[in-house]
Design an enzyme around this catalytic site. Structure first.
Site, PDB file in Angstrom:
ATOM      1  N   ASN A 138       0.879  -1.180   0.000  1.00  0.00           N
ATOM      2  CA  ASN A 138       0.000   0.000   0.000  1.00  0.00           C
ATOM      3  C   ASN A 138       0.911   1.222   0.000  1.00  0.00           C
ATOM      4  OD1 ASN A 138      -1.838   2.023   0.507  1.00  0.00           O
ATOM      5  ND2 ASN A 138      -2.296   1.375   2.611  1.00  0.00           N
ATOM      6  N   TRP A 139       0.988   1.858  -1.167  1.00  0.00           N
ATOM      7  CA  TRP A 139       1.925   2.988  -1.294  1.00  0.00           C
ATOM      8  C   TRP A 139       1.422   4.253  -0.594  1.00  0.00           C
ATOM      9  CZ3 TRP A 139       3.552   2.935  -7.209  1.00  0.00           C
ATOM     10  CH2 TRP A 139       4.460   1.878  -7.412  1.00  0.00           C
ATOM     11  N   LYS A 140       0.129   4.279  -0.250  1.00  0.00           N
ATOM     12  CA  LYS A 140      -0.469   5.497   0.325  1.00  0.00           C
ATOM     13  C   LYS A 140      -0.192   6.688  -0.602  1.00  0.00           C
ATOM     14  CE  LYS A 140      -0.137   3.314   4.791  1.00  0.00           C
ATOM     15  NZ  LYS A 140      -0.048   3.413   6.233  1.00  0.00           N
TER      16      LYS A 140
ATOM     17  N   HIS B  45      -9.623   1.736   5.226  1.00  0.00           N
ATOM     18  CA  HIS B  45      -8.319   1.856   5.883  1.00  0.00           C
ATOM     19  C   HIS B  45      -8.455   2.800   7.082  1.00  0.00           C
ATOM     20  CE1 HIS B  45      -4.148   2.787   6.666  1.00  0.00           C
ATOM     21  NE2 HIS B  45      -3.840   1.693   5.990  1.00  0.00           N
TER      22      HIS B  45
ATOM     23  N   GLU C 293      -6.632   5.066   8.144  1.00  0.00           N
ATOM     24  CA  GLU C 293      -6.321   6.473   7.860  1.00  0.00           C
ATOM     25  C   GLU C 293      -7.536   7.176   7.251  1.00  0.00           C
ATOM     26  OE1 GLU C 293      -2.715   5.693   5.687  1.00  0.00           O
ATOM     27  OE2 GLU C 293      -1.737   5.128   7.558  1.00  0.00           O
TER      28      GLU C 293
ATOM     29  N   GLU D 199      -5.595  -4.694  10.661  1.00  0.00           N
ATOM     30  CA  GLU D 199      -4.551  -3.689  10.871  1.00  0.00           C
ATOM     31  C   GLU D 199      -4.792  -2.989  12.205  1.00  0.00           C
ATOM     32  OE1 GLU D 199      -2.606  -2.669   6.849  1.00  0.00           O
ATOM     33  OE2 GLU D 199      -4.032  -1.115   7.350  1.00  0.00           O
TER      34      GLU D 199
ATOM     35  N   GLY E  78       2.275   2.251  10.916  1.00  0.00           N
ATOM     36  CA  GLY E  78       3.242   3.321  10.758  1.00  0.00           C
ATOM     37  C   GLY E  78       3.964   3.685  12.047  1.00  0.00           C
TER      38      GLY E  78
ATOM     39  N   SER F 180       3.151  -2.034  10.290  1.00  0.00           N
ATOM     40  CA  SER F 180       4.606  -2.042  10.530  1.00  0.00           C
ATOM     41  C   SER F 180       5.296  -3.363  10.174  1.00  0.00           C
ATOM     42  CB  SER F 180       4.915  -1.671  11.986  1.00  0.00           C
ATOM     43  OG  SER F 180       4.549  -0.327  12.221  1.00  0.00           O
TER      44      SER F 180
HETATM   45  P1  PGA Z   1       2.658   0.334   7.667  1.00  0.00           P
HETATM   46  O1  PGA Z   1       1.228   0.561   6.993  1.00  0.00           O
HETATM   47  O2  PGA Z   1       3.170  -0.980   7.147  1.00  0.00           O
HETATM   48  O3  PGA Z   1       3.478   1.493   7.235  1.00  0.00           O
HETATM   49  O4  PGA Z   1       2.428   0.278   9.143  1.00  0.00           O
HETATM   50  C1  PGA Z   1       0.357  -0.513   6.790  1.00  0.00           C
HETATM   51  C2  PGA Z   1      -0.949   0.013   6.247  1.00  0.00           C
HETATM   52  O5  PGA Z   1      -1.408   1.045   6.733  1.00  0.00           O
HETATM   53  O6  PGA Z   1      -1.546  -0.579   5.323  1.00  0.00           O
END
Ligand code: PGA
Length: 255
Positions: free
Chosen positions: A16-18, A103, A105, A175, A181, A221
Site C-alpha cells: 500500500n503505497w499510500k 483503511h 487512515e 490492521e 506506521g 509495521s
Molecule cells: P505500515 O502501513 O506498514 O506502514 O504500518 C500498513 C498500512 O497502513 O496498510
C-alpha cells in the site's frame, strides 16, 4: 458457490503505497521489483495512487508481471456531481482489479464510518472490483480487552447486508491501529488471535464455508524481518504492507 482456486492457497502480499510516488518513481519501482516477482510464490498486489494507475497498469501488461494493481479508495456513488471523487467504474475501466476500503487512515482523517465503508464495499462489488477491507482496534480497545468486540462491530457494520457470494471478492486486512506506521508490529500470536476472532465473526455472519475460504491479511509495521513469523501463523493468509513496500528492494525481499 465456488471460491476461486487462488483463495488461501498461497500467501497474498499487498503493498500500500499510500500518498507516495509520482509516475516516474512508480515505473522505476516496477523495473526494480520485476526480478523479485519472478522468484516469488506469493500472489502479489500493489495499491497505488490514482494518478499512477494507468501508467503502472500499462507497464505491468507490457512486462507481463504477475501482480494485481488496485486503488486505495473510491466513491460510494456510481457517478455524479461529487467534486474530487473517483468512481469504482473509473477504477475498473483503467484495468485495476481491486480497491482497499475502510483503511484506518480514511476512517480517522476523513471520518469514514462503518455505514459509509459498507456502501463503498457494496458499490465496489457492483463494479466488479475485489475489496481489501481493513479493520483493526485502537490501543485503548486493546488495553481494555475489547479487541474481539471492536473487530466484530467493525466487521458487522462494514459488511452489513453482504451475501455469501459477495465474499468471493472480499479479503480482510487486520490492521491494529496502534501498529500502523508506528514501528510496533503485533506479535505473531497476538495477530493470530485477532485473525481467529475475525474468522469466527465471518462464520457467524455467513457460515463456515465462507469463513474457511476468506483470506485475512495482517498489516501494521510489517518489515522483511517480521514477515515470515507472521505468515507462519495458520490464520494469517498474507500481508498488507505500507512503509516497507515503498522500496522495491525491501518489498521484494518479503515476496
Ligand atoms: P505500515 O502501513 O506498514 O506502514 O504500518 C500498513 C498500512 O497502513 O496498510
Amino acid at each position: 458457490m465456488s471460491f476461486g482456486a487462488f483463495k488461501r492457497k498461497s500467501p497474498y502480499i499487498v503493498g500500500n503505497w499510500k500518498m507516495h510516488k509520482n509516475v516516474r518513481e512508480s515505473l522505476v519501482y516496477l523495473d526494480n521489483l520485476a526480478p523479485h516477482l519472478a522468484k516469488s510464490q506469493a500472489e502479489v498486489g500493489l495499491a497505488v495512487p490514482f494518478t499512477a494507475l494507468i501508467p503502472v497498469i500499462q507497464k505491468v501488461k507490457e512486462m507481463n508481471l504477475p501482480i494485481h494493481i488496485g486503488a486505495q479508495n473510491m466513491s460510494d456513488y456510481p457517478e455524479g456531481a461529487f467534486t474530487g471523487e473517483v468512481s469504482g467504474e473509473m477504477i475498473y475501466d483503467v484495468g485495476a482489479t481491486f480497491v482497499i476500503l475502510g483503511h484506518s487512515e480514511r476512517r480517522h482523517f476523513f471520518k469514514e464510518d462503518d455505514a459509509y465503508v459498507n456502501r463503498k464495499v457494496k458499490r465496489a462489488i457492483k463494479e466488479n472490483l475485489d475489496v481489501i477491507l481493513c479493520v483493526g482496534e485502537t490501543l485503548e480497545a486493546r488495553s481494555e480487552n475489547k479487541v474481539k468486540v471492536s473487530l466484530e462491530e467493525e466487521l458487522k457494520g462494514s459488511l452489513e447486508g453482504l451475501l455469501e457470494d459477495h465474499f468471493q471478492r472480499i479479503c480482510i486486512a487486520y490492521e491494529p491501529i496502534w501498529a500502523i506506521g508506528t514501528g510496533r508490529v503485533a506479535k505473531p500470536e497476538e495477530a493470530e488471535q485477532a485473525h481467529i476472532y475475525i474468522r469466527d465473526t465471518i462464520k457467524a455472519m455467513v457460515g463456515p464455508e465462507v469463513s474457511e475460504h476468506t483470506r485475512i491479511l495482517y498489516g501494521g509495521s510489517v518489515k522483511p524481518e517480521t514477515a515470515a513469523g507472521l505468515l507462519a501463523q495458520p490464520n494469517i493468509d498474507g500481508l498488507l504492507v505500507g512503509g516497507a513496500s515503498l522500496s522495491a528492494q525491501s518489498f521484494g525481499s518479503m515476496l
